[in-house]
Motif scaffolding. Structure first.
Motif, PDB file in Angstrom:
ATOM      1  N   ASP A   1      -8.012  -4.574  -2.572  1.00 21.06           N
ATOM      2  CA  ASP A   1      -8.294  -3.861  -1.318  1.00 21.06           C
ATOM      3  C   ASP A   1      -8.458  -2.366  -1.604  1.00 21.06           C
ATOM      4  O   ASP A   1      -7.702  -1.770  -2.381  1.00 21.06           O
ATOM      5  CB  ASP A   1      -7.159  -4.088  -0.313  1.00 21.06           C
ATOM      6  CG  ASP A   1      -7.510  -3.560   1.059  1.00 21.06           C
ATOM      7  OD1 ASP A   1      -7.417  -2.328   1.274  1.00 21.06           O
ATOM      8  OD2 ASP A   1      -7.889  -4.369   1.928  1.00 21.06           O
ATOM      9  N   LEU A   2      -9.442  -1.751  -0.965  1.00 18.34           N
ATOM     10  CA  LEU A   2      -9.768  -0.353  -1.249  1.00 18.34           C
ATOM     11  C   LEU A   2      -8.661   0.613  -0.876  1.00 18.34           C
ATOM     12  O   LEU A   2      -8.645   1.761  -1.345  1.00 18.34           O
ATOM     13  CB  LEU A   2     -11.064   0.037  -0.518  1.00 18.34           C
ATOM     14  CG  LEU A   2     -12.329  -0.662  -1.016  1.00 18.34           C
ATOM     15  CD1 LEU A   2     -13.524  -0.250  -0.172  1.00 18.34           C
ATOM     16  CD2 LEU A   2     -12.587  -0.350  -2.487  1.00 18.34           C
ATOM     17  N   SER A   3      -7.724   0.189  -0.018  1.00 22.03           N
ATOM     18  CA  SER A   3      -6.662   1.102   0.397  1.00 22.03           C
ATOM     19  C   SER A   3      -5.495   1.142  -0.578  1.00 22.03           C
ATOM     20  O   SER A   3      -4.626   2.009  -0.477  1.00 22.03           O
ATOM     21  CB  SER A   3      -6.123   0.689   1.776  1.00 22.03           C
ATOM     22  OG  SER A   3      -5.335  -0.492   1.691  1.00 22.03           O
ATOM     23  N   VAL A   4      -5.461   0.209  -1.548  1.00 19.46           N
ATOM     24  CA  VAL A   4      -4.277   0.053  -2.394  1.00 19.46           C
ATOM     25  C   VAL A   4      -4.307   1.010  -3.580  1.00 19.46           C
ATOM     26  O   VAL A   4      -5.319   1.126  -4.271  1.00 19.46           O
ATOM     27  CB  VAL A   4      -4.148  -1.403  -2.892  1.00 19.46           C
ATOM     28  CG1 VAL A   4      -2.993  -1.540  -3.891  1.00 19.46           C
ATOM     29  CG2 VAL A   4      -3.935  -2.356  -1.713  1.00 19.46           C
ATOM     30  N   ASN A   5      -3.196   1.701  -3.792  1.00 19.22           N
ATOM     31  CA  ASN A   5      -2.970   2.500  -4.997  1.00 19.22           C
ATOM     32  C   ASN A   5      -1.667   2.041  -5.640  1.00 19.22           C
ATOM     33  O   ASN A   5      -0.654   1.912  -4.955  1.00 19.22           O
ATOM     34  CB  ASN A   5      -2.871   3.992  -4.675  1.00 19.22           C
ATOM     35  CG  ASN A   5      -4.161   4.556  -4.133  1.00 19.22           C
ATOM     36  OD1 ASN A   5      -4.272   4.810  -2.939  1.00 19.22           O
ATOM     37  ND2 ASN A   5      -5.145   4.747  -4.988  1.00 19.22           N
ATOM     38  N   VAL A   6      -1.703   1.805  -6.938  1.00 14.94           N
ATOM     39  CA  VAL A   6      -0.533   1.289  -7.662  1.00 14.94           C
ATOM     40  C   VAL A   6      -0.021   2.363  -8.617  1.00 14.94           C
ATOM     41  O   VAL A   6      -0.782   2.892  -9.431  1.00 14.94           O
ATOM     42  CB  VAL A   6      -0.881   0.010  -8.445  1.00 14.94           C
ATOM     43  CG1 VAL A   6       0.354  -0.516  -9.183  1.00 14.94           C
ATOM     44  CG2 VAL A   6      -1.426  -1.060  -7.504  1.00 14.94           C
ATOM     45  N   VAL A   7       1.266   2.662  -8.516  1.00 12.73           N
ATOM     46  CA  VAL A   7       1.885   3.711  -9.329  1.00 12.73           C
ATOM     47  C   VAL A   7       3.100   3.134 -10.052  1.00 12.73           C
ATOM     48  O   VAL A   7       3.936   2.474  -9.442  1.00 12.73           O
ATOM     49  CB  VAL A   7       2.336   4.906  -8.460  1.00 12.73           C
ATOM     50  CG1 VAL A   7       2.975   5.990  -9.325  1.00 12.73           C
ATOM     51  CG2 VAL A   7       1.177   5.460  -7.660  1.00 12.73           C
ATOM     52  N   ASP A   8       3.187   3.403 -11.356  1.00 11.81           N
ATOM     53  CA  ASP A   8       4.407   3.165 -12.113  1.00 11.81           C
ATOM     54  C   ASP A   8       4.922   4.530 -12.548  1.00 11.81           C
ATOM     55  O   ASP A   8       4.355   5.160 -13.438  1.00 11.81           O
ATOM     56  CB  ASP A   8       4.139   2.274 -13.328  1.00 11.81           C
ATOM     57  CG  ASP A   8       5.415   1.897 -14.073  1.00 11.81           C
ATOM     58  OD1 ASP A   8       6.448   2.572 -13.862  1.00 11.81           O
ATOM     59  OD2 ASP A   8       5.388   0.929 -14.865  1.00 11.81           O
ATOM     60  N   PRO A   9       5.993   5.034 -11.925  1.00 16.69           N
ATOM     61  CA  PRO A   9       6.437   6.411 -12.190  1.00 16.69           C
ATOM     62  C   PRO A   9       7.212   6.576 -13.492  1.00 16.69           C
ATOM     63  O   PRO A   9       7.543   7.704 -13.858  1.00 16.69           O
ATOM     64  CB  PRO A   9       7.329   6.721 -10.989  1.00 16.69           C
ATOM     65  CG  PRO A   9       7.876   5.390 -10.584  1.00 16.69           C
ATOM     66  CD  PRO A   9       6.788   4.391 -10.864  1.00 16.69           C
ATOM     67  N   ALA A  10       7.518   5.488 -14.180  1.00 20.01           N
ATOM     68  CA  ALA A  10       8.173   5.554 -15.492  1.00 20.01           C
ATOM     69  C   ALA A  10       7.569   4.439 -16.327  1.00 20.01           C
ATOM     70  O   ALA A  10       8.228   3.470 -16.679  1.00 20.01           O
ATOM     71  CB  ALA A  10       9.687   5.405 -15.361  1.00 20.01           C
TER      72      ALA A  10
ATOM     73  N   LEU B   1       0.499   2.368  -0.593  1.00 14.98           N
ATOM     74  CA  LEU B   1       1.094   2.783  -1.857  1.00 14.98           C
ATOM     75  C   LEU B   1       2.020   1.680  -2.386  1.00 14.98           C
ATOM     76  O   LEU B   1       2.982   1.292  -1.718  1.00 14.98           O
ATOM     77  CB  LEU B   1       1.870   4.082  -1.678  1.00 14.98           C
ATOM     78  CG  LEU B   1       2.500   4.693  -2.934  1.00 14.98           C
ATOM     79  CD1 LEU B   1       1.445   4.937  -4.001  1.00 14.98           C
ATOM     80  CD2 LEU B   1       3.210   6.005  -2.578  1.00 14.98           C
ATOM     81  N   VAL B   2       1.709   1.187  -3.578  1.00 15.52           N
ATOM     82  CA  VAL B   2       2.553   0.213  -4.271  1.00 15.52           C
ATOM     83  C   VAL B   2       3.181   0.922  -5.462  1.00 15.52           C
ATOM     84  O   VAL B   2       2.471   1.398  -6.353  1.00 15.52           O
ATOM     85  CB  VAL B   2       1.742  -1.007  -4.743  1.00 15.52           C
ATOM     86  CG1 VAL B   2       2.624  -1.931  -5.591  1.00 15.52           C
ATOM     87  CG2 VAL B   2       1.166  -1.761  -3.562  1.00 15.52           C
ATOM     88  N   ILE B   3       4.504   1.025  -5.476  1.00 20.15           N
ATOM     89  CA  ILE B   3       5.217   1.631  -6.597  1.00 20.15           C
ATOM     90  C   ILE B   3       5.990   0.524  -7.297  1.00 20.15           C
ATOM     91  O   ILE B   3       6.805  -0.166  -6.687  1.00 20.15           O
ATOM     92  CB  ILE B   3       6.161   2.749  -6.126  1.00 20.15           C
ATOM     93  CG1 ILE B   3       5.353   3.841  -5.407  1.00 20.15           C
ATOM     94  CG2 ILE B   3       6.920   3.337  -7.305  1.00 20.15           C
ATOM     95  CD1 ILE B   3       6.164   5.024  -4.947  1.00 20.15           C
ATOM     96  N   VAL B   4       5.690   0.342  -8.576  1.00 18.47           N
ATOM     97  CA  VAL B   4       6.206  -0.805  -9.307  1.00 18.47           C
ATOM     98  C   VAL B   4       6.702  -0.364 -10.675  1.00 18.47           C
ATOM     99  O   VAL B   4       6.196   0.612 -11.234  1.00 18.47           O
ATOM    100  CB  VAL B   4       5.106  -1.892  -9.450  1.00 18.47           C
ATOM    101  CG1 VAL B   4       3.938  -1.375 -10.265  1.00 18.47           C
ATOM    102  CG2 VAL B   4       5.653  -3.184 -10.040  1.00 18.47           C
ATOM    103  N   GLY B   5       7.704  -1.054 -11.211  1.00 13.75           N
ATOM    104  CA  GLY B   5       8.125  -0.720 -12.563  1.00 13.75           C
ATOM    105  C   GLY B   5       9.573  -1.060 -12.844  1.00 13.75           C
ATOM    106  O   GLY B   5      10.254  -1.751 -12.076  1.00 13.75           O
ATOM    107  N   ASN B   6      10.037  -0.534 -13.955  1.00 13.99           N
ATOM    108  CA  ASN B   6      11.408  -0.733 -14.431  1.00 13.99           C
ATOM    109  C   ASN B   6      11.937   0.626 -14.862  1.00 13.99           C
ATOM    110  O   ASN B   6      11.893   0.974 -16.037  1.00 13.99           O
ATOM    111  CB  ASN B   6      11.412  -1.733 -15.598  1.00 13.99           C
ATOM    112  CG  ASN B   6      12.797  -1.984 -16.147  1.00 13.99           C
ATOM    113  OD1 ASN B   6      13.801  -1.629 -15.538  1.00 13.99           O
ATOM    114  ND2 ASN B   6      12.862  -2.592 -17.321  1.00 13.99           N
ATOM    115  N   PRO B   7      12.423   1.438 -13.906  1.00 15.75           N
ATOM    116  CA  PRO B   7      12.853   2.794 -14.249  1.00 15.75           C
ATOM    117  C   PRO B   7      14.091   2.782 -15.138  1.00 15.75           C
ATOM    118  O   PRO B   7      14.826   1.792 -15.171  1.00 15.75           O
ATOM    119  CB  PRO B   7      13.169   3.412 -12.876  1.00 15.75           C
ATOM    120  CG  PRO B   7      13.536   2.242 -12.020  1.00 15.75           C
ATOM    121  CD  PRO B   7      12.662   1.113 -12.486  1.00 15.75           C
ATOM    122  N   PRO B   8      14.339   3.880 -15.864  1.00 18.10           N
ATOM    123  CA  PRO B   8      15.508   3.926 -16.755  1.00 18.10           C
ATOM    124  C   PRO B   8      16.813   3.935 -15.977  1.00 18.10           C
ATOM    125  O   PRO B   8      16.898   4.474 -14.874  1.00 18.10           O
ATOM    126  CB  PRO B   8      15.314   5.241 -17.527  1.00 18.10           C
ATOM    127  CG  PRO B   8      14.438   6.075 -16.644  1.00 18.10           C
ATOM    128  CD  PRO B   8      13.546   5.118 -15.925  1.00 18.10           C
TER     129      PRO B   8
END
Length: 487
Positions: free
Chosen positions: A63-72, A177-184
């Protein structure tokens, strides 16, 4: 889903293995632990399901509205699997032209990764470029599916997401905004900047007020020790929550230390998460080595990582509409590591055995908790009302040095300790290395200042009904690590 469906992870695994061998302290201090593929797969597939069902975005990540961020993002395991996941859809429909259009027009703005260390960020770019070129595809289809244009990833940045506060400014308020990951996870965090500390405590440097993890219902937590709220993973959760709050909708998907689920210190954090998100799913993978966790059947329970803290997969959804009640869902996964990873590989979000939680004041637990007798319980006295001055008691840091059976033993030890050079005393009394709150030199200075007086040899209840003796000056860090003079 078999391992063959994942992109090649050679450089990623190699980097973690190299750090584990050559720089274990750097690995530990920066939380460089490779996230197993089944965990990543479960989270990415679950997020897409939530995009489609909870946010009505039927094209999911496309979808054009989706942005995916992994901050770490480390070595980019989440971003690379997401790219592989999206490409698989095009492959299944034999749509090579659609894939090339997607790469040229959408990919660079879809994926965003932030990473503190230079080498992992280089590996992330290498892996993503390799996937875009189709290096991991069978040779028979590679030429048709590869996209060899000079593609850049402008939103892959080497920086500290907890310090660089403008990293999401290119995202529009209308974006999902999708924020995904495994932060420290790091209890003694080195990230002590004014911006992230203010965000945790409810006030940004410009004076604007935000929700505080240090408050409950607008009042201070009243906790004597709140240091675990300074853990790096808590800061990444708070940062991600704040960025999603700026938009009408979004999803937070993290693998976290599961200590925040029921520890009273985190009740303000739990309340704040419930006030931001409309639905929160918590898949508790357990595996806490310190608690020596076992399965409900009494058999061995293992961590999916080579760490002592138990972990949880948290999936939190913010929808556009306002709602007075957050829906909480919990599930547990027990057993050996291999079994857990196999289960994650087979599970979908909808097939996970969720049960709805009722999380109420004053603790807002994120674990199953009976409230049947809560009203009766609340009519009783609180321990903090009975003991208005309280603590965990004297902490010695070196019991063998400070606690003895008789006053004569205490006298002999203190007189010998005070007269020895530091390193000789360390070796003679088997004191080991200094720690943050106790040092051999401090213990000696404390004894010298007090004059090794006979009246300072005091009885101490080492354990209930276990009366022993120690030398007690009442100073704040000396012979004892934490003498607790107020008690």
């Amino acid at each position: 889903m078999s391992d063959s469906s994942f992109p090649s992870r050679g450089p990623q695994r190699d980097y973690e293995a190299l750090l584990a061998t050559r720089s274990p302290e750097l690995r530990k201090s920066h939380g460089v632990y490779y996230t197993p593929e089944p965990v990543v797969s479960y989270m990415i597939r679950s997020v897409e399901s939530l995009l489609q069902t909870h946010l009505s975005l039927h094209d999911g990540f496309r979808d054009l509205s989706v942005n995916v961020v992994d901050p770490a993002c480390g070595t980019g395991v989440f971003l690379s699997f997401l790219l592989q996941h999206i490409r698989r859809d095009f492959l299944q429909h034999n749509d090579s032209c659609g894939w090339q259009r997607f790469v040229s027009s959408r990919l660079s703005s879809l994926l965003m990764g932030l990473e503190l260390l230079e080498e992992p960020m280089g590996i992330t770019k290498q892996i993503l470029a390799s996937q875009v070129r189709g290096d991991d595809l069978p040779e028979a289809v590679r030429d048709k599916w590869s996209y060899l244009d000079d593609l850049s990833f402008p939103y892959l940045q080497q920086c500290n997401a907890l310090e660089q506060t403008n990293w999401g400014e290119h995202l529009t308020p209308e974006s999902t905004l999708v924020i995904v990951g495994n932060p420290p996870y790091l209890g003694h965090s080195g990230n002590k900047g004014a911006w992230i500390d203010g965000l945790l405590k409810g006030e940004l440097p410009d004076g604007s007020l935000v929700g505080s993890y240090y408050e409950l219902d607008g009042e201070p937590l009243g906790e004597r020790n709140v240091k675990w709220l300074q853990d790096d993973y808590v800061k990444f959760v708070r940062l991600s929550q704040w960025w999603i709050q700026q938009r009408k909708q979004g999803i937070l998907a993290f693998v976290c230390n599961n200590g925040f689920l029921d520890n009273p210190t985190f009740r303000g954090m739990r309340q704040q998460l419930m006030q931001t998100f409309h639905s929160i799913y918590l898949l508790n993978l357990h595996g806490n080595i310190r608690k020596r966790e076992q399965t409900p059947e009494g058999t061995r329970d293992e961590n999916i990582f080579a760490i002592s803290q138990g972990v949880v997969i948290m999936l939190a959804v913010k929808r556009p509409e306002h709602s007075s009640r957050c829906q909480l869902y919990s599930a547990d996964m027990w057993g050996l590591r291999k079994k857990k990873l196999s289960s994650l590989e087979a599970l979908e979000l909808t097939s996970t055995p969720w049960r709805e939680l009722s999380s109420v004041a004053p603790f807002y637990f994120f674990v199953p908790h009976s409230t049947e007798y809560l009203d009766r319980y609340e009519r009783g006295w609180k321990v903090t009302d009975i003991f208005p001055i309280h603590s965990v008691g004297v902490a010695t840091a070196r019991d063998r040095l400070t606690i003895h059976w008789t006053p004569e033993e205490v006298r002999e030890v203190t007189q010998r300790l005070v007269g020895m050079p530091v390193e000789e005393a360390r070796e003679h009394f088997h004191l080991g290395n200094d720690v943050r709150d106790w040092k051999v030199a401090w213990a000696q200075d404390d004894l010298r200042r007090s004059g090794c007086k006979e009246e300072l040899i005091q009885p101490i209840l080492y354990r209930p009904m276990d009366l022993r003796y120690t030398y007690y000056t009442g100073n704040t860090r000396g012979f004892h690590c934490m003498p607790r003079p107020e008690v």
